[in-house]
Design an enzyme around this catalytic site. Structure first.
Site, PDB file in Angstrom:
ATOM      1  CB  CYS A 152      -0.954   0.004   1.187  1.00 26.23           C
ATOM      2  SG  CYS A 152      -2.117  -1.355   1.122  1.00 26.23           S
ATOM      3  CG  HIS A 158      -3.048   3.680   1.794  1.00 24.12           C
ATOM      4  ND1 HIS A 158      -3.560   3.249   0.580  1.00 24.12           N
ATOM      5  CD2 HIS A 158      -3.126   2.617   2.634  1.00 24.12           C
ATOM      6  CE1 HIS A 158      -3.923   1.987   0.705  1.00 24.12           C
ATOM      7  NE2 HIS A 158      -3.677   1.590   1.924  1.00 24.12           N
ATOM      8  CG  ASN A 192      -6.632  -0.562   0.985  1.00 21.32           C
ATOM      9  OD1 ASN A 192      -5.901  -0.155   0.087  1.00 21.32           O
ATOM     10  ND2 ASN A 192      -6.166  -1.010   2.136  1.00 21.32           N
TER      11      ASN A 192
HETATM   12  O1  UT7 Z   1      -3.837  -0.836   3.440  1.00 23.19           O
HETATM   13  C1  UT7 Z   1      -3.047  -1.628   4.289  1.00 23.19           C
HETATM   14  C2  UT7 Z   1      -3.302  -1.337   5.659  1.00 23.19           C
HETATM   15  N1  UT7 Z   1      -4.566  -1.898   6.099  1.00 23.19           N
HETATM   16  C3  UT7 Z   1      -5.215  -1.295   7.030  1.00 23.19           C
HETATM   17  O2  UT7 Z   1      -4.802  -0.236   7.415  1.00 23.19           O
HETATM   18  C4  UT7 Z   1      -6.402  -1.960   7.681  1.00 23.19           C
HETATM   19  C5  UT7 Z   1      -6.331  -1.743   9.154  1.00 23.19           C
HETATM   20  N2  UT7 Z   1      -7.405  -2.329   9.942  1.00 23.19           N
HETATM   21  C6  UT7 Z   1      -8.688  -1.952   9.826  1.00 23.19           C
HETATM   22  O3  UT7 Z   1      -9.034  -1.150   8.997  1.00 23.19           O
HETATM   23  C7  UT7 Z   1      -9.687  -2.520  10.812  1.00 23.19           C
HETATM   24  O4  UT7 Z   1      -8.988  -3.189  11.837  1.00 23.19           O
HETATM   25  C8  UT7 Z   1     -10.728  -3.475  10.178  1.00 23.19           C
HETATM   26  C9  UT7 Z   1     -11.708  -2.681   9.325  1.00 23.19           C
HETATM   27  C10 UT7 Z   1     -10.005  -4.517   9.358  1.00 23.19           C
HETATM   28  C11 UT7 Z   1     -11.548  -4.175  11.267  1.00 23.19           C
HETATM   29  O5  UT7 Z   1     -12.130  -3.252  12.155  1.00 23.19           O
HETATM   30  P1  UT7 Z   1     -12.028  -3.517  13.736  1.00 23.19           P
HETATM   31  O6  UT7 Z   1     -12.822  -2.465  14.368  1.00 23.19           O
HETATM   32  O7  UT7 Z   1     -10.565  -3.575  14.065  1.00 23.19           O
HETATM   33  O8  UT7 Z   1     -12.764  -4.906  13.886  1.00 23.19           O
HETATM   34  P2  UT7 Z   1     -12.187  -6.281  14.423  1.00 23.19           P
HETATM   35  O9  UT7 Z   1     -11.243  -6.890  13.460  1.00 23.19           O
HETATM   36  O10 UT7 Z   1     -11.705  -6.092  15.815  1.00 23.19           O
HETATM   37  O11 UT7 Z   1     -13.500  -7.170  14.436  1.00 23.19           O
HETATM   38  C12 UT7 Z   1     -14.621  -6.811  15.241  1.00 23.19           C
HETATM   39  C13 UT7 Z   1     -15.714  -7.858  15.038  1.00 23.19           C
HETATM   40  C14 UT7 Z   1     -15.224  -9.287  15.176  1.00 23.19           C
HETATM   41  O12 UT7 Z   1     -16.240 -10.001  15.839  1.00 23.19           O
HETATM   42  P3  UT7 Z   1     -16.078 -10.382  17.399  1.00 23.19           P
HETATM   43  O13 UT7 Z   1     -14.836 -11.231  17.442  1.00 23.19           O
HETATM   44  O14 UT7 Z   1     -15.927  -9.080  18.116  1.00 23.19           O
HETATM   45  O15 UT7 Z   1     -17.348 -11.108  17.684  1.00 23.19           O
HETATM   46  C15 UT7 Z   1     -15.154  -9.768  13.743  1.00 23.19           C
HETATM   47  O16 UT7 Z   1     -15.363 -11.160  13.632  1.00 23.19           O
HETATM   48  O17 UT7 Z   1     -16.256  -7.746  13.709  1.00 23.19           O
HETATM   49  C16 UT7 Z   1     -16.282  -9.030  13.091  1.00 23.19           C
HETATM   50  N3  UT7 Z   1     -16.104  -8.870  11.647  1.00 23.19           N
HETATM   51  C17 UT7 Z   1     -17.121  -8.631  10.798  1.00 23.19           C
HETATM   52  N4  UT7 Z   1     -18.447  -8.548  10.993  1.00 23.19           N
HETATM   53  C18 UT7 Z   1     -19.219  -8.293   9.915  1.00 23.19           C
HETATM   54  C19 UT7 Z   1     -14.941  -8.856  10.952  1.00 23.19           C
HETATM   55  N5  UT7 Z   1     -15.195  -8.633   9.659  1.00 23.19           N
HETATM   56  C20 UT7 Z   1     -16.534  -8.486   9.538  1.00 23.19           C
HETATM   57  C21 UT7 Z   1     -17.396  -8.243   8.449  1.00 23.19           C
HETATM   58  N6  UT7 Z   1     -18.719  -8.149   8.669  1.00 23.19           N
HETATM   59  N7  UT7 Z   1     -16.940  -8.077   7.182  1.00 23.19           N
END
Ligand code: UT7
Length: 324
Positions: free
Chosen positions: A114, A251, A281
């Site tokens: 990225c 980005h 992204n």
């Molecule tokens: O470009 C390269 C760099 N990449 C990035 O910068 C990405 C960085 N990370 C992020 O943008 C965020 O961490 C995410 C958008 C990937 C995730 O957001 P988050 O607030 O960190 O969520 P999380 O991973 O902690 O997941 C929260 C919950 C989980 O459920 P439990 O374990 O709390 O019950 C996941 O299983 O959300 C669940 N979950 C989803 N639910 C519905 C994960 N993906 C999804 C989904 N739909 N697509």
């Protein structure tokens, strides 16, 4: 002092749009979750038979048109991509052939995921400053849809396909921050953070292309810190301050990361270019895509100070300041 001045930009997005609602029909997710956690509402996905080099070539032609230049005017092509058509040759050489650039031009790829566009811009800028070339086409192009595990809802909803291109040409400046062109670039990497964001395959390991794997929460934490630090580094190196920057073009990985970084730097939302809602992204393509959109709607004007910043797999991160 030789400067790499932006002569034109362009972008291309595949025709097919996939909305969050479309994805919710295939996997266990919802429009609300994707929107709230990332700011994404839709993404463009390349058609079967449409490759990274096709996206890159479309964007490059538009950048050349905007610059009033042609394929014979291109000395160097640098393509930032993690999704080349083939393991080799470099996408840049495929683009060189598709554009019909003159013999004597050269091309190669840069792989910094990225952060790829910032790395590619820094590379091209240094070739121009060293006097080895007089012009360079810098392209970020990706078909990330091809390396997504469409059963992993934690990653597949976040990415899209697209390309952006920037034509640079050498001009003499006075060596001050009032010069037009790339004023400074700053690059970093930390390979010990590999496991946070990588693709679980490759020619030398599994022999297969593999799928993107990400520890989202950890990547998020590093993103806000590292991108804020590398912006401060760029401002200090150029003796500029955040108030003088007309446009921050980060980005586009997550709207919350963009907002968090802007808040940390004290930059108002009215000076931040955001395209993640429509493009998702697009990895190395996200910054040149956003630049081209903001030039197209007349936000970025000649003379404006534009600050770009990114972080991606590796981890890699970097920033650049450009006087448009
Ligand atoms: O470009 C390269 C760099 N990449 C990035 O910068 C990405 C960085 N990370 C992020 O943008 C965020 O961490 C995410 C958008 C990937 C995730 O957001 P988050 O607030 O960190 O969520 P999380 O991973 O902690 O997941 C929260 C919950 C989980 O459920 P439990 O374990 O709390 O019950 C996941 O299983 O959300 C669940 N979950 C989803 N639910 C519905 C994960 N993906 C999804 C989904 N739909 N697509």
């Amino acid at each position: 002092m030789r400067r790499s001045v932006v002569a034109g930009v362009g972008h291309y997005l595949p025709e097919r749009i996939v909305t969050n609602a479309d994805l919710a029909k295939q996997i266990d997710t919802s429009d609300e979750w994707i929107r709230e956690r990332s700011g994404i509402t839709q993404r463009h996905i390349a058609a079967d038979g449409e490759f990274t080099s096709d996206l890159a070539s479309h964007a490059a032609r538009k950048a050349l048109d905007a610059a009033g230049m042609g394929p014979d005017d291109v000395d160097l092509i640098v393509v930032a991509t993690s999704t080349p058509d083939e393991t080799f040759p470099a996408s840049a050489t495929v683009v060189q052939s598709k554009l019909g650039c003159a013999n004597g031009s050269m091309g190669f790829d840069v792989q910094a995921v990225c952060s790829g566009f910032v790395y590619a811009l820094a590379t091209a800028d240094n070739f121009i400053k060293a006097g080895q070339v007089d012009s360079a086409l810098v392209i970020g192009a990706e078909t990330f849809s091809r390396i997504l595990d469409w059963e992993d809802r934690g990653t597949c909803v976040l990415f899209g396909d697209g390309a952006g291109a920037m034509m640079l040409k050498a001009e003499d400046g006075k060596g001050t921050s009032n010069d037009r062109g790339v004023l400074s670039t700053h690059l970093h990497s930390d390979g010990s953070l590999h496991d946070l964001l990588y693709v679980d395959g490759g020619p030398s390991s599994t022999g297969e292309v593999g799928y993107l794997r990400m520890e989202g929460r950890e990547v998020f934490r590093h993103a806000v810190t590292k991108m804020s630090e590398v912006v401060v580094e760029a401002l200090e190196a150029t003796g500029l301050n955040a108030e003088e920057v007309d446009w921050f073009v980060p980005h586009q990985a997550n709207k919350r990361i963009i907002d968090g970084t802007a808040r940390k730097l004290g930059v108002g939302a009215d000076r931040v270019v955001v395209t993640i809602d429509k493009h998702a992204n697009t990895s190395a393509a996200s910054i040149p895509l956003a630049l081209s959109v903001a030039v197209g709607d007349d936000r970025i004007q000649q003379g404006h100070l534009v600050l770009i910043e990114a972080m991606g797999g590796g981890l890699t991160w970097g920033s650049g300041i450009i006087r448009w």
